[in-house]
Each structure stands twice: as C-alpha cells, then as structure tokens.
Motif scaffolding. Structure first.
Motif, PDB file in Angstrom:
ATOM      1  N   ALA B  79       0.822  -1.220   0.000  1.00 41.61           N
ATOM      2  CA  ALA B  79       0.000   0.000   0.000  1.00 41.61           C
ATOM      3  C   ALA B  79       0.859   1.275   0.000  1.00 41.61           C
ATOM      4  O   ALA B  79       0.323   2.388   0.040  1.00 41.61           O
ATOM      5  CB  ALA B  79      -0.920  -0.005   1.214  1.00 41.61           C
ATOM      6  N   GLY B  80       2.173   1.095  -0.028  1.00 39.85           N
ATOM      7  CA  GLY B  80       3.053   2.263  -0.055  1.00 39.85           C
ATOM      8  C   GLY B  80       3.327   2.844   1.320  1.00 39.85           C
ATOM      9  O   GLY B  80       3.857   3.945   1.456  1.00 39.85           O
ATOM     10  N   LYS B  81       2.947   2.101   2.371  1.00 35.30           N
ATOM     11  CA  LYS B  81       3.185   2.588   3.745  1.00 35.30           C
ATOM     12  C   LYS B  81       4.540   2.061   4.240  1.00 35.30           C
ATOM     13  O   LYS B  81       4.881   0.890   4.003  1.00 35.30           O
ATOM     14  CB  LYS B  81       2.078   2.055   4.675  1.00 35.30           C
ATOM     15  N   PRO B  82       5.299   2.870   4.936  1.00 36.32           N
ATOM     16  CA  PRO B  82       6.587   2.382   5.456  1.00 36.32           C
ATOM     17  C   PRO B  82       6.402   1.168   6.365  1.00 36.32           C
ATOM     18  O   PRO B  82       5.492   1.148   7.198  1.00 36.32           O
ATOM     19  CB  PRO B  82       7.114   3.569   6.268  1.00 36.32           C
ATOM     20  N   LYS B  83       7.265   0.170   6.176  1.00 32.53           N
ATOM     21  CA  LYS B  83       7.174  -1.024   7.023  1.00 32.53           C
ATOM     22  C   LYS B  83       7.648  -0.715   8.440  1.00 32.53           C
ATOM     23  O   LYS B  83       7.252  -1.380   9.387  1.00 32.53           O
ATOM     24  CB  LYS B  83       8.032  -2.146   6.439  1.00 32.53           C
ATOM     25  N   PHE B  84       8.519   0.260   8.545  1.00 32.67           N
ATOM     26  CA  PHE B  84       9.027   0.655   9.867  1.00 32.67           C
ATOM     27  C   PHE B  84       8.782   2.161  10.028  1.00 32.67           C
ATOM     28  O   PHE B  84       9.696   2.979   9.888  1.00 32.67           O
ATOM     29  CB  PHE B  84      10.511   0.289   9.999  1.00 32.67           C
ATOM     30  N   PRO B  85       7.517   2.523  10.311  1.00 35.70           N
ATOM     31  CA  PRO B  85       7.100   3.943  10.210  1.00 35.70           C
ATOM     32  C   PRO B  85       7.852   4.884  11.152  1.00 35.70           C
ATOM     33  O   PRO B  85       8.084   6.036  10.790  1.00 35.70           O
ATOM     34  CB  PRO B  85       5.615   3.900  10.568  1.00 35.70           C
ATOM     35  N   ASP B  86       8.262   4.406  12.318  1.00 42.18           N
ATOM     36  CA  ASP B  86       8.917   5.328  13.250  1.00 42.18           C
ATOM     37  C   ASP B  86      10.347   5.679  12.823  1.00 42.18           C
ATOM     38  O   ASP B  86      10.950   6.606  13.364  1.00 42.18           O
ATOM     39  CB  ASP B  86       8.905   4.763  14.672  1.00 42.18           C
ATOM     40  N   ALA B  87      10.865   4.910  11.851  1.00 41.58           N
ATOM     41  CA  ALA B  87      12.179   5.262  11.308  1.00 41.58           C
ATOM     42  C   ALA B  87      12.051   5.662   9.836  1.00 41.58           C
ATOM     43  O   ALA B  87      13.020   5.597   9.080  1.00 41.58           O
ATOM     44  CB  ALA B  87      13.152   4.097  11.459  1.00 41.58           C
ATOM     45  N   ALA B  88      10.859   6.095   9.445  1.00 43.69           N
ATOM     46  CA  ALA B  88      10.643   6.446   8.033  1.00 43.69           C
ATOM     47  C   ALA B  88      11.444   7.676   7.639  1.00 43.69           C
ATOM     48  O   ALA B  88      11.803   7.864   6.482  1.00 43.69           O
ATOM     49  CB  ALA B  88       9.156   6.685   7.774  1.00 43.69           C
ATOM     50  N   GLU B  89      11.721   8.524   8.617  1.00 40.50           N
ATOM     51  CA  GLU B  89      12.618   9.674   8.394  1.00 40.50           C
ATOM     52  C   GLU B  89      13.786   9.516   9.363  1.00 40.50           C
ATOM     53  O   GLU B  89      13.581   9.311  10.556  1.00 40.50           O
ATOM     54  CB  GLU B  89      11.889  10.989   8.682  1.00 40.50           C
ATOM     55  N   PHE B  90      14.993   9.611   8.847  1.00 45.50           N
ATOM     56  CA  PHE B  90      16.172   9.349   9.680  1.00 45.50           C
ATOM     57  C   PHE B  90      17.313  10.238   9.186  1.00 45.50           C
ATOM     58  O   PHE B  90      18.309   9.780   8.649  1.00 45.50           O
ATOM     59  CB  PHE B  90      16.537   7.856   9.586  1.00 45.50           C
ATOM     60  N   HIS B  91      17.138  11.560   9.372  1.00 46.94           N
ATOM     61  CA  HIS B  91      18.079  12.518   8.797  1.00 46.94           C
ATOM     62  C   HIS B  91      19.317  12.705   9.682  1.00 46.94           C
ATOM     63  O   HIS B  91      19.252  12.545  10.897  1.00 46.94           O
ATOM     64  CB  HIS B  91      17.396  13.870   8.605  1.00 46.94           C
ATOM     65  N   THR B  92      20.411  13.069   9.027  1.00 48.24           N
ATOM     66  CA  THR B  92      21.660  13.335   9.753  1.00 48.24           C
ATOM     67  C   THR B  92      22.009  14.817   9.709  1.00 48.24           C
ATOM     68  O   THR B  92      21.901  15.446   8.658  1.00 48.24           O
ATOM     69  CB  THR B  92      22.823  12.532   9.136  1.00 48.24           C
ATOM     70  N   LEU B  93      22.447  15.345  10.850  1.00 51.14           N
ATOM     71  CA  LEU B  93      23.038  16.691  10.886  1.00 51.14           C
ATOM     72  C   LEU B  93      24.554  16.533  10.881  1.00 51.14           C
ATOM     73  O   LEU B  93      25.109  15.852  11.745  1.00 51.14           O
ATOM     74  CB  LEU B  93      22.634  17.429  12.175  1.00 51.14           C
ATOM     75  N   ARG B  94      25.190  17.132   9.888  1.00 52.90           N
ATOM     76  CA  ARG B  94      26.655  17.162   9.873  1.00 52.90           C
ATOM     77  C   ARG B  94      27.106  18.410  10.602  1.00 52.90           C
ATOM     78  O   ARG B  94      26.742  19.516  10.221  1.00 52.90           O
ATOM     79  CB  ARG B  94      27.183  17.208   8.446  1.00 52.90           C
ATOM     80  N   VAL B  95      27.925  18.228  11.632  1.00 49.84           N
ATOM     81  CA  VAL B  95      28.364  19.367  12.442  1.00 49.84           C
ATOM     82  C   VAL B  95      29.890  19.409  12.456  1.00 49.84           C
ATOM     83  O   VAL B  95      30.549  18.381  12.659  1.00 49.84           O
ATOM     84  CB  VAL B  95      27.796  19.247  13.879  1.00 49.84           C
ATOM     85  N   MET B  96      30.437  20.612  12.232  1.00 55.45           N
ATOM     86  CA  MET B  96      31.901  20.739  12.140  1.00 55.45           C
ATOM     87  C   MET B  96      32.567  20.577  13.504  1.00 55.45           C
ATOM     88  O   MET B  96      32.125  21.174  14.492  1.00 55.45           O
ATOM     89  CB  MET B  96      32.269  22.095  11.548  1.00 55.45           C
ATOM     90  N   PRO B  97      33.628  19.772  13.560  1.00 55.07           N
ATOM     91  CA  PRO B  97      34.329  19.542  14.831  1.00 55.07           C
ATOM     92  C   PRO B  97      35.316  20.673  15.114  1.00 55.07           C
ATOM     93  O   PRO B  97      35.718  21.388  14.195  1.00 55.07           O
ATOM     94  CB  PRO B  97      35.093  18.253  14.554  1.00 55.07           C
ATOM     95  N   PRO B  98      35.727  20.814  16.371  1.00 57.50           N
ATOM     96  CA  PRO B  98      36.825  21.744  16.641  1.00 57.50           C
ATOM     97  C   PRO B  98      38.119  21.161  16.034  1.00 57.50           C
ATOM     98  O   PRO B  98      38.241  19.939  15.922  1.00 57.50           O
ATOM     99  CB  PRO B  98      36.941  21.770  18.173  1.00 57.50           C
ATOM    100  N   PRO B  99      39.072  22.004  15.654  1.00 60.49           N
ATOM    101  CA  PRO B  99      40.341  21.492  15.134  1.00 60.49           C
ATOM    102  C   PRO B  99      40.957  20.470  16.104  1.00 60.49           C
ATOM    103  O   PRO B  99      40.930  20.664  17.319  1.00 60.49           O
ATOM    104  CB  PRO B  99      41.217  22.753  15.054  1.00 60.49           C
ATOM    105  N   GLY B 100      41.486  19.391  15.544  1.00 60.07           N
ATOM    106  CA  GLY B 100      42.122  18.377  16.376  1.00 60.07           C
ATOM    107  C   GLY B 100      41.143  17.513  17.152  1.00 60.07           C
ATOM    108  O   GLY B 100      41.547  16.629  17.902  1.00 60.07           O
ATOM    109  N   MET B 101      39.834  17.769  16.989  1.00 61.71           N
ATOM    110  CA  MET B 101      38.782  16.961  17.609  1.00 61.71           C
ATOM    111  C   MET B 101      38.928  16.847  19.124  1.00 61.71           C
ATOM    112  O   MET B 101      38.803  15.775  19.712  1.00 61.71           O
ATOM    113  CB  MET B 101      38.742  15.569  16.974  1.00 61.71           C
ATOM    114  N   HIS B 102      39.224  17.985  19.743  1.00 68.80           N
ATOM    115  CA  HIS B 102      39.297  18.057  21.206  1.00 68.80           C
ATOM    116  C   HIS B 102      37.923  18.444  21.752  1.00 68.80           C
ATOM    117  O   HIS B 102      37.250  19.301  21.181  1.00 68.80           O
ATOM    118  CB  HIS B 102      40.289  19.136  21.658  1.00 68.80           C
TER     119      HIS B 102
END
Lengths: 362, 431
Positions: B79-102
């Motif tokens: 029927a076109g419905k997501p089989k796993f509806p609670d994870a139908a959207e799973f976006h990532t935020l890319r966030v810049m690290p501090p230099p040297g990853m401290h």
C-alpha cells in the motif's frame, strides 16, 4: 476551538563556523601548545609526550564503535571526568584519547576502559581501528553495511589492536561502494559491482535528469532511449564497467545486487610521505561474497594478507614497502591469492602500472 | 518504554566479541525510543536482503542550503506505507568539529542531551570528512536540534557541491612534529568560506585538510582538494642526549637498517665521530663516542622517516611553514588522483601569513567555480586543462618542485620560449 497561531519566526543561524578548540584543550596541552619535544610509547595504547618545558603528558587511546549511542558517550565522559580532568579527543580513526598529566593515573585508566569494554591500543605498530563509511545504516547507495563489517573484523583483529606486533602501523578501511569514502589504506575492503545496472524504466523519466546521468558515465555507455513508450536511458552493457556512477543521480539504475555485488580487497595504500611518496592501493582480490552479518570470507583473506605481511616484512616496512621489496609475483605466491587478468589495469594511465623493464625476481 | 522490539537474529550476532558493539548501543537506545526500534527493524531487513533502503531528499535549516543529509525509507508495503514507520525519516546533521577533535566532557554531555531530546540518540565521532554526525532525526525536529547545537557554539558542515567540513591533526597541541599552528590555520581558512559551506553553489565538493607535517595524519594529499602540509626549510635539529638514548637501546644494526638505509634520498650517512662533516646544510649528531650520523639537508626531502624513528634526537627545523598541494580525490570519474604541489613553501606564523593562505584558497575556489564542469573536482579540471593553465589562472608561478620529472613527450608548441625566459630573468632581477 483551537485557534491557529502564526508560526514563530525561525531563529537565524549563528554562522559561527569551526569552533575554537582552545576552550576544549586539556590544560597541559594548552600550556605546552607548540612546545613539545619528543614522545615515546611506554606500552601499547599509551603515548608519553615530553615538552621543552619538562612537563609531561600521557595519552591513553581506546577503540570505540564510532556510531555511538548517548549512553556509551556518557560512559566515556564519566571515565574522562574521573581520570582526565574532563577532557578527551578523538583520532581520525574514531579512537578516543584521554590525556593525563600524572603517570599514576595511567594504569587505573586503562583498567577502567578495559572493564567497560573499550580496548586500549591502536598506537604504533598495531592494526588500528578501521576507517569506515555508513553502509545500510544511513547511506542512500550502499552495496553493504559498514559498521557491521568493521565490528566483525575488529573482533577478529582485536589482539593486533591491543598489541604493537606489526612491522609498522597498519591502516585499514572499508567502503560500501566504489566511491571508496573509506579512503586509501594498507588493506581496504571495497564493494565491487560485477553486473551493469538494472533499470526501472517506469521511473527514470520522473526521477532522473537524463543528460546529467549520461554525462556522469566514465565510459560513455549510457544514452537516452524510449523504452515502452517512455523516455528512459539504456546502457551499452559491453562498454559498462559496473562502477555505479550512474546510480546516485538516478536511483532507478539499480547497481546494487545482493548476489552479484562482491567484495574486492586492495592493498598498499599509504598516505604518509615517510620513506617513499604516498601510494595508491592496488586491487589484489575480488569476487568475495557479501555475506552478513560477519562476512567470514572477507576476514579470512584479510587475515591471510595481514599475517603474511607480519611474518615477512622487515621493521618499518608498511605493506606497500614490503611489496616493493618482494615484488608482486611473490606477494601473490606468499598469500596464495590468484593473480587474474582482472588485476591488470586498463584505465587511462594504465601503462605506468606495467613492468617496462627486464626486472624480474626469480 | 518503547514499543516491542523486532526480531533481529542477524544483528544479534554482532553483539558478541571483544570490540565495542554498535548493535548493543542501538538496542539500548531502542529501550525508550520507537525510532530506534524501527531502525533496527529496517537494518535487520538490509542484512537479510542485502539491500539498502534509504533515499535522499531536500531538508535544510532556516537560512542554510546544506549540512543536513536527508534520509527517507524506501522499505514500504504494497500500500506504499513504510514497514518501519517510526524510522521512516532518519536525517543526519553534519556538524563541524573543533580542530584536532578536542572536547570537554561537558560539551559532549550537552550534545548527548540535545540529541536525546530531538533525535535518535545515535552520534558518530566522526564521519570520513570529520563531521560529528548526529544521526536520526525526523524532519520536524531538524531545526530544533540545530538551534540547540548551534547555541552550544557549533555550526553545520558541508554537503553537496560545497566547501566541505575540514579536519586538522592533533598538531601543536600534542605533537613535536607540528610545523605550523594547524588549528588556527584550519579555523581561519574554513571560517572564511562559510557562505560556500552553508549554501552549496560550486560545481562539486571542495575539501581543505590540514596536516602539521609530512606524515600527513589527515590523509590530505589523497583526500583533499587543497592540502596544507607542514614542513621546514632549514636544517633538521638534533639532540645528542636523545640520539644517544636511541642508539643505546637499538645499536648499530637498527641504526643502519631502520634509519640510514631507509632514507629515500640517501641524505643520511653513518660517520666516524672523529670525522663529522661540517657545513651550512649539514646536521650531525653523535650517537656514541665513536659514531655519529650526518644529514645533508639539501638532499633531504622532508619525508619524516628518520625523525619518526629517532623522535627528539632528530626534529624538524625552525624555519617552518607549509607545502600546498591541490587536486586529491578518489576514483570517480577519471580515476584516483593525488594532490600535487602548487606552492612548495609558505610561512604560516602570523595572521598576515594566514591571510595569504586564505587568499590562495579563495583564488583556487573561485577558479574552480568558474572553470570546472558540473560534478568535476579540481583535480579533474587540472587533468583536463593542464597544470600550467591552472597555475597561471590562479596567479602562481611555475616551479620545478611541481613536477616529478619534466615532460617526456615533445608535443608542445614552444614558440613562446624566449619570451618566457626573458620574463623569468626580468622577474628575478626585479626581486
């Protein structure tokens, strides 16, 4: 009755960019910034740096699973609060590092990390954590998983992570498609598609910008076509090199194939300039099945290569240095891997990879 | 308590073994997070069918065009419905690290709290371009999550045809081989490109990377469009106490096999302690009362090997700076390319020096924006037009350090030769 409210004005982003790391540096690092003199490694997983000022800092390095739940991160923070004055850093290969100014803290810190399941190691001549990609967990074009394959391999190579028994450091990577986001490595595991894309002609016209897809193909094997009365694309399967470049801009050109997308193994990539110039890795095996959840066939070949290198290379030889000394015929002989015609490059610039000499080792 | 867990017999097999398990982490989040319950369901399906089920889309935060990686499930029923509806959207935020990853544990805990409130609770430290990846948010939560992360002092990274997030090594903060202030250079350059990071409008991606020495721990030659690699011009420094300590531990066999014979340009010699050569380009140090090593610095290519082996006993010089290489990338479309030298040496000590680096970066990115074809990296542009056109286009001078060898084929129109020789001569005289 509910009243509609106007949406609040969205907050304007503070375009702050890269944050200043000074606020996060361990006090001893901050104090001796740019003034370090030398370091040694008292034991695997521990670096000991000495400043020109005479101050010292010990770093304890531990492996993580990279994709971490907040509970794991908080546990790592607890350990940082207890031993490392609330400061940590991560390496490019997702290892966590704790800096301590007091040598007495090193042993209990190692014990605490080990007790909590974080292996201490990854320094010097070890097999450090595998650089990897997203895979089925998050990527939109993956031929396989990343975190799972890495977990399975690192379970197998755990002993080599916590020891420094290799001739030189060993960097590994895995990649879920030929774009190779995992990067160059001493040993790299990369999906290799073996069949041209299967095209869903019902979807192409609606989903894909066809000229862009045609332009994306490295061998000009794709051309516009009418299929079943619909504008679509067709692939000259004799020309197709199964690279998958058409798939990201046009998902109806399905390149991933549960059966025919295989693994290839590459060796001899080196990013450092130490000794020779940096080198690209070379393909040495292919046709390996994509077999979750633990990919045993991949592990077997990786370990064969790794332990042949370990037994045969001289001190300071990276995998590429070792092969340069023993030669490729002997590499294949010693590892027992078959040298097939598919390993002879025919891409542009390929002649530079041929043996234009009478240099033969017998 | 979250909803009932799906059966995950394949993933369960990744919970055993000595390496930390991401599956155990996902399951722990799933105890009180329906999204993670369904994410495990979809991931298990991928393990069973060997197929991926995410597709991209367009999600961004107010004022930006990039930095979010949208993911919508394609795993749907008839029927076109997501089989796993609670994870139908799973976006990532890319966030810049501090230099040297401290980080401080305090800032990491705040990130965790935010992500528990607005996202899945899954964070990757770090992605392959260096981003902190906050993985798994619904569309309507992306802005809220970003607002909080932004107010913690962090900003989104690059995605799509944009200047991308950068990385720098631990560098001056904890490494004796550091040849410039990597963190300040990293931050200064990137923060001059924020518009190109947040609003993708280049032909394709453009990456900067910053390594403090030629060990290139950031893999910048291979995986960045513009690599800034620390180096030095003067002589290798020596410390007799540490050189003797190495020798006392290792002896002459290791010194010869591991150091002298591994020098790629044969610049190091083992010499008698009574006959140590001297000269303005020679570094020499006694390793014992009878033996010493001598380095002809004008033959040295700054590969780092001997310094790595006898750390402290040998060290980079004092006249430090950086080499700039351009054009590294992997495979698509024309095959792998290493970055190649465009500036053999530049100082990177003062704000003025760093301004020159920013200016060079701007000229290169502008050239890229104007001359690259769509979906072409700068290395491919250079391959297509030739290095000379690139170098002249960005206002640099050709230099013999840019090549491994001069040309080996005669196919070049060289009728400008005399004018070029005269131009170089005039420039030299003017300098």
């Amino acid at each position: 009755m509910a009243t509609a409210t106007a949406p609040a004005t969205p907050r304007r982003a503070i375009e702050s960019g890269v944050p200043d790391n000074k606020q996060y540096l361990h006090p001893t690092l901050k104090k001796n910034y740019g003034n370090w003199k030398y370091h040694d490694r008292p034991r695997p997983g521990v670096l000991h740096h000495v400043s020109h000022s005479g101050e010292e800092v010990w770093t304890v390095r531990a492996g993580t699973q990279r994709q971490m739940d907040v509970h794991t991160i908080r546990k790592l923070c607890d350990i940082g609060d207890k031993f490392a004055d609330g400061h940590v850093r991560f390496t490019i290969r997702s290892n966590i590092e704790y800096m301590v100014a007091d040598e007495k803290k090193v042993a209990p810190l190692i014990a605490e990390l080990t007790r909590n399941g974080f292996p201490v190691g990854g320094t010097g001549n070890s097999v450090t954590m595998i650089a990897h990609t997203q895979g089925w967990l998050h990527c939109d074009i993956p031929g396989t998983d990343a975190s799972g394959a890495v977990k399975a391999l690192m379970d197998d190579l755990h002993e080599e992570f916590i020891k420094e028994d290799m001739p030189n450091r060993v960097h590994m990577s895995t990649s879920c498609c030929e774009i190779n986001c995992g990067g160059q490595a001493d040993i790299a595991i990369i999906i290799q598609h073996t069949k041209p894309p299967k095209i869903n002609h019902d979807l192409v016209a609606n989903v894909c910008e066809r000229p862009a897809v045609v332009a994306r193909c490295p061998v000009a094997a794709i051309r516009p076509a009418m299929v079943n009365g619909k504008p679509s694309l067709e692939v000259d399967e004799k020309k197709c090199i199964c690279c998958g470049a058409c798939y990201p801009p046009c998902p109806p050109m399905q390149i991933n194939d549960p059966e025919h997308s295989k693994f290839a193994i590459w060796v001899g990539g080196k990013n450092s300039n130490a000794r020779g110039k940096p080198t690209f890795m070379k393909m040495v095996a292919s046709g390996i099945p994509n077999n979750p959840p633990r990919w045993p066939e991949v592990s077997e070949i990786v370990k064969k290569i790794l332990y042949t290198y370990k037994a045969d290379a001289r001190p300071w030889e990276r995998l590429s240095d070792w092969v340069e000394r023993i030669g490729w015929p002997r590499f294949f002989e010693k590892t027992g891997l078959p040298f097939t015609k598919y390993l002879i490059d025919d891409w542009r610039g390929a002649r530079s990879s041929l043996n234009a000499s009478a240099h033969i080792r017998f | 308590m979250a909803k009932k867990m799906h059966s995950t017999p394949m993933l369960d097999q990744l919970e055993s073994g000595p390496w930390p398990s991401f599956v155990t982490g996902l399951k722990r989040l799933a105890k009180d997070n329906d999204m993670m319950v369904d994410l495990l369901g979809q991931l298990e399906t991928s393990y069973e069918t060997k197929k991926g089920y995410w597709k991209g889309g367009t999600i961004s935060v107010f004022g930006y065009g990039g930095g979010i990686i949208p993911r919508f499930t394609e795993l749907k029923d008839e029927a076109g419905k997501p089989k796993f509806p609670d994870a139908a959207e799973f976006h990532t935020l890319r966030v810049m690290p501090p230099p040297g990853m401290h980080y401080t544990t305090d800032i990491l805990r705040k990130m965790c709290d935010t992500w528990e409130r607005h996202g899945s609770g899954l964070i990757a430290f770090h992605g392959q371009s260096g981003d902190i990846m906050f993985q798994g948010a619904r569309s309507e939560k992306v802005q809220d999550a970003f607002d909080e992360i932004n107010q913690l002092g962090f900003d989104l990274g690059g995605a799509g045809p944009a200047v991308r997030t950068s990385m720098s090594c631990v560098g001056a903060a904890r490494c004796e081989q550091s040849c410039y202030d990597e963190a300040t250079a990293h931050r200064t350059v990137l923060n001059n490109f924020l518009d190109d990071i947040h609003r993708p409008s280049l032909p394709y991606k453009f990456k900067f990377k910053f390594s403090g020495c030629p060990n290139d721990c950031m893999n910048s030659i291979q995986r960045s469009d513009m690599a800034v690699i620390g180096t030095w011009r003067d002589n290798i420094r020596t410390d007799e106490k540490l050189a003797r300590a190495y020798f006392a531990k290792h002896g002459v066999t290791d010194l010869v096999n591991d150091v002298v014979s591994r020098c790629p340009t044969k610049a190091i010699q083992l010499v008698d302690a009574s006959k140590i050569p001297t000269g303005p380009t020679i570094s020499a140090v006694k390793v014992s009362d009878t033996q010493a090593i001598a380095i002809e610095n004008s033959d040295c290519v700054r590969c780092m090997h001997c310094i790595n082996v006898i750390t402290g006993g040998l060290a980079p010089g004092k006249d430090k700076g950086a080499t700039i290489l351009v054009g590294g990338k992997r495979t698509l479309k024309i095959g792998d390319l290493m970055g190649t030298v465009v500036v053999p040496f530049m100082k990177l000590e003062t704000d003025e020096d760093r301004e020159k680096l920013v200016d060079l970066g701007k000229r290169i990115v502008d050239f890229f924006a104007e001359n690259a074809l769509e979906h072409e990296r700068i290395g491919e542009t250079i391959e297509r037009i030739g290095l000379v056109n690139f170098v002249e286009g960005v206002g640099l001078e050709v230099d013999a350090n840019m090549v491994a060898t001069p040309r080996t084929n005669p196919y070049v129109r060289a009728d400008g030769w005399d004018d070029e020789v005269a131009r170089i001569k005039a420039k030299k005289q003017a300098a």
